[in-house]
Enzyme design. Structure first.
Site, PDB file in Angstrom:
ATOM      1  N   HIS A  42      -1.752  -3.631   0.520  1.00  0.00           N
ATOM      2  CA  HIS A  42      -2.402  -4.297  -0.513  1.00  0.00           C
ATOM      3  C   HIS A  42      -2.665  -5.647  -0.217  1.00  0.00           C
ATOM      4  O   HIS A  42      -2.440  -6.578  -1.133  1.00  0.00           O
ATOM      5  CB  HIS A  42      -1.514  -3.961  -1.554  1.00  0.00           C
ATOM      6  N   ASN A  94      -1.430   2.257  -9.216  1.00  0.00           N
ATOM      7  CA  ASN A  94      -2.741   2.396  -8.447  1.00  0.00           C
ATOM      8  C   ASN A  94      -3.551   2.980  -9.442  1.00  0.00           C
ATOM      9  O   ASN A  94      -3.763   3.224 -10.416  1.00  0.00           O
ATOM     10  CB  ASN A  94      -2.684   3.414  -7.361  1.00  0.00           C
ATOM     11  N   TYR A 150      10.274  -3.360  -2.413  1.00  0.00           N
ATOM     12  CA  TYR A 150       9.229  -4.624  -2.866  1.00  0.00           C
ATOM     13  C   TYR A 150       9.787  -5.742  -2.900  1.00  0.00           C
ATOM     14  O   TYR A 150       9.116  -6.778  -2.498  1.00  0.00           O
ATOM     15  CB  TYR A 150       8.582  -3.910  -4.301  1.00  0.00           C
TER      16      TYR A 150
END
Length: 494
Positions: free
Chosen positions: A55, A127, A337
């Site tokens: 991303h 998404n 993350y």
């Protein structure tokens, strides 16, 4: 000129000349003592930070979440109560491309949201598709390697992609969506967003419900064909950034209708599919989407680097009333993350303004690189450990969520056992009209250019298991696009 601020060094000293280096004579060499030049060059060398592993190319804007429905019986989250309005940040992105990639490439799009609630930041990192390519996070690095560049050629490899997909039937649902019209939205405003994972709600009574989040575009769905996307790339590589930025700049604020699917906690024992499987959807007939509000984007960032590139979204950021689930990929992302942000942005990435909560923050973390909040955030320098007798921050038992039901023996279970990877794809394929099917077939054929025959045949077997028309359509498209003819089906394909 007298009204303009004075240029200074980063230490605050005034700069008398910002045009010329300090030299020995007009033609002489640069002097090492020219600290203004050294500082300027040193800062330029450090302007870039590591791009996101995935991303990397993204576009974003600020806005608000307004709750118009009533789901208070399911969740105690204040930001989801009727009438609540919460400021937020959205970042859209491609998955595979680097920062310099073209916006209009066929790819899954990231749909990451950060809500600045009164109870802390809540991040929903999803998404534009309700499913993904994997159901076990152990395979995520392998999958991403197939989407990135070949270590020898430094080129994208269609062979790597289809080899992995053909050996991983759980990817078929997402592959079908990616190769359909939905794989190339015209702009970020003309696509849906999904939390994708299964999360949970919990209420004041300690009851838990499973939940999926949906964001349905109010601008309508608009997609490009491969040829149309290539034509746009020939004119601009920044089509998404341009469309989003100028729509907001011109007062054309994009909106999404917010919906949730809610499943009673014990229903997981009777569904014919695993509700925590990221490759599956919940049928709307079984769990109808409930409209709860509107998401609107209405303000562009003042500085892209500071507010979009520095933005850090993590599924680990939740608030009371919202919880996790046994979704394996979600469980891994809870760690990965935040860890990626510590590497990319630094230990104290949450102190970067765009990532800061809008509510008071108190904790016992201390020191570390780029600590800018005075060492500790307890309100008392003597309260740098816990428990303490100096009125340091204390735990809040009322924020404790109800127990999460789990069972089973610890083992490395084969995630493909007991999972049907074709039935939901078959249902999706059945929804396509003839034009959509034709474009699906041709998109797949185009993406298979140069792929070895045995890999193609192995993938065609998966298509056939979905529906004979799926396999036949792709096979004919391969013949039309590449003159492909299968001499024999290899052992690998069988």
């Amino acid at each position: 000129m007298t009204d303009r601020p004075t240029i200074t060094t980063t230490a605050g000293a005034p700069v008398p000349d910002n045009q010329n280096s300090l030299t020995a004579g007009p033609r002489g060499g640069i002097m090492l003592q020219d600290y203004q030049l050294i500082e300027k060059l040193a800062h330029q060398n450090r302007e870039r930070i590591p791009e996101r592993v995935v991303h990397a190319k993204g576009w974003g804007a600020f806005g608000s979440l307004k709750i118009t429905g009533d789901i208070s019986q399911y969740t105690r989250a204040k930001c989801l109560q009727p009438g609540a309005e919460t400021p937020m940040l959205a970042r859209f992105s491609t998955v595979a491309g680097e920062q310099g990639a073209a916006d209009h490439e066929r790819d899954v799009r990231g749909f990451a949201l950060k809500f600045y609630t009164d109870e802390g930041n809540w991040d929903l990192v999803g998404n534009n598709t309700p499913v993904f390519f994997i159901r076990d996070p152990y395979k995520f690095p392998d999958f991403i390697h197939t989407q990135k560049r070949h270590p020898k050629t430094n080129l994208r490899s269609a062979t790597a992609m289809w080899d992995y997909w053909s050996l991983s039937p759980e990817s078929l649902h997402q592959v079908t969506i990616l190769m359909s019209d939905r794989g190339l939205p015209q702009t970020p405003m003309h696509m849906n967003g999904y939390g994708s994972h299964t999360y949970s709600f919990w209420n004041d009574a300690g009851e838990r419900y499973w939940v999926k989040f949906h964001f349905k575009t109010q601008q309508g769905h608009k997609f490009f064909t491969n040829e149309e996307g290539e034509a746009v790339i020939g004119k601009t590589r920044e089509g998404y950034q341009e469309s989003l930025f100028y729509a907001i700049e011109n007062g054309e604020f994009p909106r999404w209708t917010v919906q949730v699917q809610i499943m009673p906690e014990l229903d997981v024992e009777k569904t014919p599919y695993n509700p925590f499987d990221l490759t599956k959807v919940w049928p709307h007939a079984d769990y109808p989407p409930v409209e709860i509000g509107v998401l609107e984007l209405n303000r562009n960032p003042e500085n892209y680097f500071a507010e979009i590139e520095n933005a850090a979204f993590s599924p680990s950021n939740i608030v009371p009333g919202i919880g996790f689930s046994p979704d394996k990929v979600l469980q891994a992302r809870i760690f990965s993350y935040a860890d990626a942000h510590r590497y990319r942005l630094g230990t104290h990435y949450e102190h970067i303004p765009v990532n800061q909560p809008r509510c008071p923050v108190h904790h016992y973390h201390r020191d570390g690189q780029m600590n800018t909040y005075g060492g500790i955030r307890t309100g008392n320098p003597d309260a740098y450990y816990e428990p303490n007798s100096f009125n340091g921050p204390a735990e809040q038992p009322l924020a404790k969520e109800p127990p999460l039901r789990i069972d089973g023996d610890m083992s490395r279970y084969d995630h493909r056992v007991g999972n049907d990877d074709y039935v939901q794809v078959r249902a999706l394929f059945g929804l396509f009209d003839e034009g959509q099917k034709s474009r699906l077939f041709s998109n797949i054929a185009a993406a298979m250019g140069g792929v070895p025959g045995e890999i193609i045949e192995r993938q065609l077997i998966h298509f056939a298991r979905v529906h004979p028309e799926y396999e036949a359509g792709v096979r004919q498209a391969l013949k039309t696009a590449h003159g492909y003819e299968a001499d024999t089906i290899s052992t690998a394909a069988e």
